[in-house]
Design an enzyme around this catalytic site. Structure first.
Site, short mmCIF file in Angstrom:
data_model
loop_
_atom_site.label_atom_id
_atom_site.label_comp_id
_atom_site.label_asym_id
_atom_site.label_seq_id
_atom_site.Cartn_x
_atom_site.Cartn_y
_atom_site.Cartn_z
CE LYS A 131 -3.79 2.29 0.13
NZ LYS A 131 -5.19 2.01 -0.12
CB SER B 233 -3.89 -0.57 -3.24
OG SER B 233 -4.24 -1.45 -3.83
#
Lengths: 368, 368, 368, 368
Positions: free
Chosen positions: A161, A231
Site C-alpha cells: 500500500k 494499491s
C-alpha cells in the site's frame, strides 16, 4: 522449536465502518486480537483520490484493535498494515481479509502459507513516484520477507500500500520549494504505484537495478514483477508491505499460488492458479469447494494500447468513469463468476505489476 | 422454392459515427445494401437517458444506407431496425452486427438461423411502461415471427428496442393533461423495457395474459421470458423488433442458441450455450474457433435483492455510476474472457428478461 | 464602399442533433445560409474526451448547411468554423449561437461588432500540446484578425477550437515512431488548449515570443491572454479560429466587451462587462434587457492551488466528476443568474486564458 | 433571569475526518465542549446514497466530543444533532458550522439568534417517505421550537436531517413482510426529505393538515414551507432537528434571515437576505464584511419541469452525474461569488422546501 501457522478470515462488510464481523470473531474466541498481523480489504468507494471509505474503515478497524489490545489507535496503525483498495464495481462485494499468525503445534509436511510485514519510512510529497520512494519500498519489502522467514525465491506475492498525493499535499510541497512529479492527483496515484512496484520488484530480483531511473517509473513497462500488487491511497503517508510465500518452516493447510495475466481476458490464468491449488474450477468452483478459498487477489489495468487482442476498448477515453473502475468491474466479473463469490480483491492499476496491459493474480486456499 | 440464408457481419467501430467498415463491405461487393435487414450494435455512450451515441450512430448508418439504396434516411429508418445498447464498460468493444437476408440456392439439411423484423406503431409518452405499450409490442413481435416464417416454439431470441422518456417528452404529455408512469427518466427506461419484455413474452407464450396488468409491469418478476432482450433509448418513439430462430426453411451454416442466466455469476450458462453450438470453450474459446462466433447477446441486471449468492453488491446504492453500467462491465468481463473478444452485446436492464436477478444470453455461430 | 454587419442568433436546442431552430430561420427568410460565418455552441455531453455530442451536432449542422448551400457536408466544414464546448452542467442550457456577416447599407457611427475566421492546417498527434501546434495557431489567428479587418488592439476576443487526442490517435503516432506529449487523453485536451491559447496570445501581443517553449506550455501560467478562449475536442484535427472586435469599419447595434476574471468567484467582472455595454445588472439583468444580450462567453478553471480565496475546493481531487464539469457548473450558475438565462457558453479549461486560477468573459450585446 | 447567546463557528475542514479546527477551539478555551448544541456541515462526498463522508465525519466528531465531555461516542450522538450534506461541487468548500449555546450576562435590545434542537424517534424502513415519518418529524420540530423558546411565527429556519434507505434496509423490511415506499434508494432519499419537510411545514403552520396524505408526499408541490431545509442520508435512522429564529429572549449580535428562491437563478433573493441583515452585497460582500457572515444555508432543486425560465436544463436526464450534484454546483457558484467564500451549505433536494422548482436560503450574520 515452535512453528507458526497463518490463519485467514474473509469477512463480509455491511459498510466501510462495519468491523462487527471481526469483533464477533474476537468475542467468540475464534481469533486472538494479538495474533492479527495484517488486513487486506475492499471498500466500496471510488478507489480514487477522494475515496474516503479507506480512511473510514481504517479508523473503525484501528478503534476496534486498539480497544481489544489496550493500545491507542495510532499504536495499532503502527502495528497492523491495512491495505485497502477502494471500488467494488459490478459484482464485487465489500469485505476484509484478516491475516493472523498463530503458534502451531508442529510443522506441516508440505510448504504452508507464510506471511511477513513491514512499514517503510514516510516519504515527502516530492518523493512520490520517484527513485526515493522506490528505494524505501525496496528496503521495506526486504524487511517483510525476512520477517516471514522466506527466501526471495519462495515469495509468491507481495502486497503493497503506497501513499497518494492530494492537492493540499502538492501545495504544501510547492510552498517548501519542492517539485512534485505531477500535479494531477490521479496520475500521482499511478506513479506512486509504479515506484512502489519497481521497488518490490528490485528486492525480488525481478528487475535489474541498472535499469531503474526516475524516468523509467511509470514508463518502461518492460520492467515488471508478477509477484507484486500495489494499491495507493491518500489515507497513508508511509508504505505498508505484506509478503506471502509457501514455506516448510510454516504450518497449516493453507497455500498461496500466483500467475501473471497476459491481458484482461486471460481467464486461463485463473483456472490454472486454482488447478495448482488442487481446486477443480470448470465451469466454476463447486459449492463444496468454495469455502476452501480464503483470498483472491487480482491486479489488472486498462491496456494502454487502447485495444485488447486487437479490439478497441474505451476505458482510457472515458471522462465520466475512471479507467480503474472499468477494469476492476471487468476483472471482478470473471474472477467472481469462477469463484462463485464476489469477495475478490481486485485492484486496478497494474503498472509494472505483471505484463504490460495485463496483470496478475494470487489465490490463498486450502490446497490438496 | 427459394430459400434464404441469414448472413451476419460483426464489425468493429472506431467511434459512434464510424460506419466505414460497413461501407467497405458494400464497396467490396461482399454485401448487397438491399439485403441488410437489421443492425444490432453497442456504442460507447453511457447507455442511459442522455446517451447520444445511439442517435449519432443511427444518423450515420441511415445516411450510408440511404445513399446506397437511393432512398432518404427517414425511409431507411422505416426499413431497417437498428437496436443499439449504449455502454462499452470495461473490456467491451464498440461494434455493430449487420444481419442480412440473402437468397440461398438450397435449403440446409439442419435447421439454420432465421430472422424476421417488425416495427410497432409509435406510442405517446403516457403509454410507456404500461399495458398500451405492452400490447403494441406483443403484436409487433407476432409480425416479426411471422416474417421469419417461424413457429413460436422455434423462436430462440427476440431483440427489442423500446422508446424512453425525456424530461421534454414528459412535460409535453403533462401539458396535454396526460399522466406519465414516472417522471424519473432512468426509471422510465426500466419500465419501458419491462412493458416491452412482457409484450414479447406474451406472444411467445412464456407468460399468461391473465397476469398482465399495469402494476405487474416492472414489479412482478415471476413473469419473464428467457428468449427476450430489450434495450430502451430516447432516440426512438416506436418499438423495433428482431426475431431469431432456427428453421429447416432457412439455409446456411449459422445457428442460434440461448440460455437463461440464473444470476450474474452464471458462467456455466455461457459455456453450455457454446457447447450446444459445438464450440469447445474451456478455459476459453480457442483462437481457431473465435471466427465461428458471429454474435453474443447478453442481458443481465444488478440483483434487486442487493446480494448475489448471499454476498452484498453495491450497484444499486451507487450515486456516481448507474447500476446498469456496473452490471454491463461485469457481465462483459466474463463473456469477453470466454470468447476472447470484447465485441459482446451486453445490455443492462433485464426486467422480465430471464430469471429475476439473472438474465439470459444468446450466441449465433457456425454450429457443428 | 460597402460595410458589413455581424448578426448573432442564439438558438435553444432540444438535443445535440436539433438544428431545427436554424432551419426555421432559413425557411422564414430571416437568415441567408450563405451569410453564416461561424457557429459557437454548447452541447450536453460531458465536455471530455468521449463527448460525442460535439461531433453529432457538427454532423447535423453540416448536413443542414450543405443542403442549404448546395455543397457537401465536408465542404461546409471547411467553410464554417463550429466551436463547441460540451457540458451543460447545472443550470446551463444547450444552445447554438449563429454568427452571420451581412452587407450593411451604411457604416455605424460607433464601433460595431466585427468577426473574422480562419482554419489552421491540421497537425499530427505528436504536435498537440507543443510549439508546433502553437505556431500554426498563431498564424491562423493572424489570418482571422486580418479577415475581420481588425487591428490587433481592436481585438476583444478570440475563440479557438483545438484538436484533442484519443487512445487511437496516440497509438497511431507511436506506431509511426512519434512521441506524443502525453498518453493521458484528458491531459492532452488541456495541453492542446494551452498551446493554442499561447499561440493566439503571441499574435495578440499578450505574451513575448522569447518565453514560449515546449515546457512553458501548460506550465508557466504567468503567460496568458485575457482575450482568448480555447475549447478542445477529438472531433476535429485542425484548429478553428473566430476573432471578434469592435470597429468603425463595421455596422450594426452589436458590440463586444470582455474582462479577465481574477478567480472563479469574480462576480464583479460580470457586472462590469455588462456595465461597459450599458446594461444594468443589479441584482440581475431586467427582463426587458435580456433580449439585448446575444452571447455570453465564459472561461474558467478549477484553481490549481486547490483553494479559492484561501478556502479549499475539491474539484481537482474528484475521481468521479471531471474538474472541468465542476467549474462549468459553478461559473454557469453565477453567470446565468445575472443574465436570467442559462444559455451561457462556459468552457472549463482556462490554461493561459486569463489570470491563473481565474479566467475571462466576453459579452456580445446591443450596446447603449 | 439568565439569558443565552448563540455562538456560531464556521470551520474549514481538510477532509471528512478533520475535526482538528474544533479541537483547537476547545484547547484554546474559545469554546466549551458542553456548550455545543448542534453541528451543520458540508462534506466532500457525492451527497448520495453511498456518501460515506457523512458517517466518517460523524464518527470523527463524536469521538472528539465524547473525549472532551467524558461520555461515549454513542451518548454524544444522542446529545448533539449533526446535520450533514454531502457534496462540495464546484467552488464549494468543505466545512462544519458549530452552534453553541452560552449563558449571556444580559438580554439583547434587539431580537437575537435563538436555537433549539430535538431528535425524533427512529422509524422503520417502511415508514420512510410516508405519513408515519411526517408525523414523527412534526412532533420533533415542535419540541425543537419549544426548546428554543420560540413562537412558531418567530421561527426563521428549521434544519432537518432525515434517514435514507439502503438496499440492505429495504431487503430487511421485505423479509419482515413490510412494503417500502420505493426500492430505488436515490428516490427514497427524495421521499424521506419530502415527508420530513411536510412534517416541519405542518408544525410551522405553512401547510394544512387536511391536505397531507401518503400520496401528496413528494408529489403535490403546491405544499411547501420556505423555512425548512431537509437533508437525508443513510448514516442515521432517527430524524434530527435544529430550529432557528430571532428572539428578544436571546442575546448576542447574531441574527438569522431567510427568503424563498423562486428558481435556481433567483440571485435577487440572496442580495435581499443580506440587505435585511444590513450587509451591502453589490457586486459582492466586501472583504471587511465577510467575517460578519457566520452561516449561509441554501436549498434548491433541478426544476422538475426540465426548464428554468423557459430554457431547457439537462440535470434530470443525466445518467452520469446525479441531478442534485448539478444543482448544488450551480447554486454554490452564485452564493459563493456573492459571499466571497465557498463555505456555503448548499443542499440539493428541495421537495416541499420553498416554491416548486426553486428553494430557499437563510443567512446567519452579525446584523446591523
Amino acid at each position: 522449536m515452535t512453528s507458526f501457522e497463518t490463519r485467514v478470515f474473509r469477512l463480509s462488510m455491511a459498510g466501510p465502518s462495519d468491523v462487527s464481523p471481526l469483533s464477533q470473531l474476537f468475542d467468540a474466541g475464534q481469533l486472538e486480537p494479538a495474533h492479527v498481523v495484517a488486513v487486506i480489504g475492499k471498500t466500496e468507494g471510488n478507489g480514487g483520490v477522494n475515496d474516503f471509505t479507506r480512511g473510514y474503515f481504517t479508523q473503525s478497524l484501528m478503534l476496534l484493535l486498539a480497544r481489544q489490545l489496550g493500545i491507542t489507535p495510532d499504536e495499532a496503525m503502527l502495528r497492523v498494515p491495512c491495505v485497502l483498495s477502494g471500488g467494488t464495481e459490478g459484482v464485487l462485494s465489500p469485505h476484509m481479509t484478516i491475516f493472523a499468525r498463530v503458534p502451531a503445534a508442529q510443522r506441516a509436511s508440505a510448504p504452508a502459507l507464510a506471511i511477513g510485514i513491514a512499514f517503510a519510512d514516510p516519504v515527502p510529497a516530492e518523493a512520490v513516484g520517484r527513485m526515493a520512494q522506490l528505494e524505501v519500498t525496496a528496503r521495506a519489502v526486504e524487511v517483510a520477507i525476512g520477517e516471514a522467514g522466506l527466501g526471495v525465491d519462495e515469495v509468491e506475492f507481495v502486497q503493497v500500500k503506497a501513499p497518494g498525493l492530494t492537492s493540499a499535499r502538492i501545495q504544501e510541497a510547492r510552498e517548501r520549494g519542492a517539485d512534485v512529479v505531477t500535479a494531477d492527483t490521479n496520475r500521482a496515484m499511478a506513479l506512486s504505484r509504479s515506484a512502489a512496484a519497481l521497488g518490490a520488484a528490485l528486492t525480488l530480483g525481478d528487475v535489474s537495478r541498472a535499469r531503474l531511473t526516475d524516468s523509467a517509473i511509470g514508463d518502461d513497462m518492460t520492467l515488471f514483477s508478477s509477484r507484486v500488487s500495489v494499491s495507493s491511497g491518500i489515507e497513508i503517508t508511509r508504505t505498508e508491505i505484506i509478503a506471502f510465500g509457501n514455506s516448510l518452516r510454516w504450518s497449516g493447510p493453507l497455500r498461496i499460488a500466483h500467475r501473471p495475466m497476459a491481458d484482461a481476458l486471460d481467464i486461463g490464468a485463473i483456472h490454472a492458479t486454482l488447478d495448482e491449488l488442487g481446486i477443480p474450477s470448470f465451469p466454476a468452483v463447486a459449492e463444496a469447494d468454495r469455502g476452501r478459498i480464503k483470498a483472491v487477489l487480482v491486479k489488472g489495468m486498462p491496456d494502454p494500447k487502447g485495444t485488447i487482442r486487437g479490439f478497441r476498448h474505451t476505458m482510457l477515453d472515458d471522462t465520466d468513469i475512471n479507467a480503474q473502475r472499468h477494469i476492476r468491474a471487468a476483472l471482478g466479473g470473471v474472477a467472481s463468476a469462477i469463484m462463485g463469490d464476489g469477495r475478490i480483491f481486485v485492484s486496478g492499476g497494474a503498472e509494472h505489476q505483471g505484463p504490460d496491459g495485463g496483470g496478475l493474480l494470487a489465490v490463498i486456499a486450502e490446497a490438496r
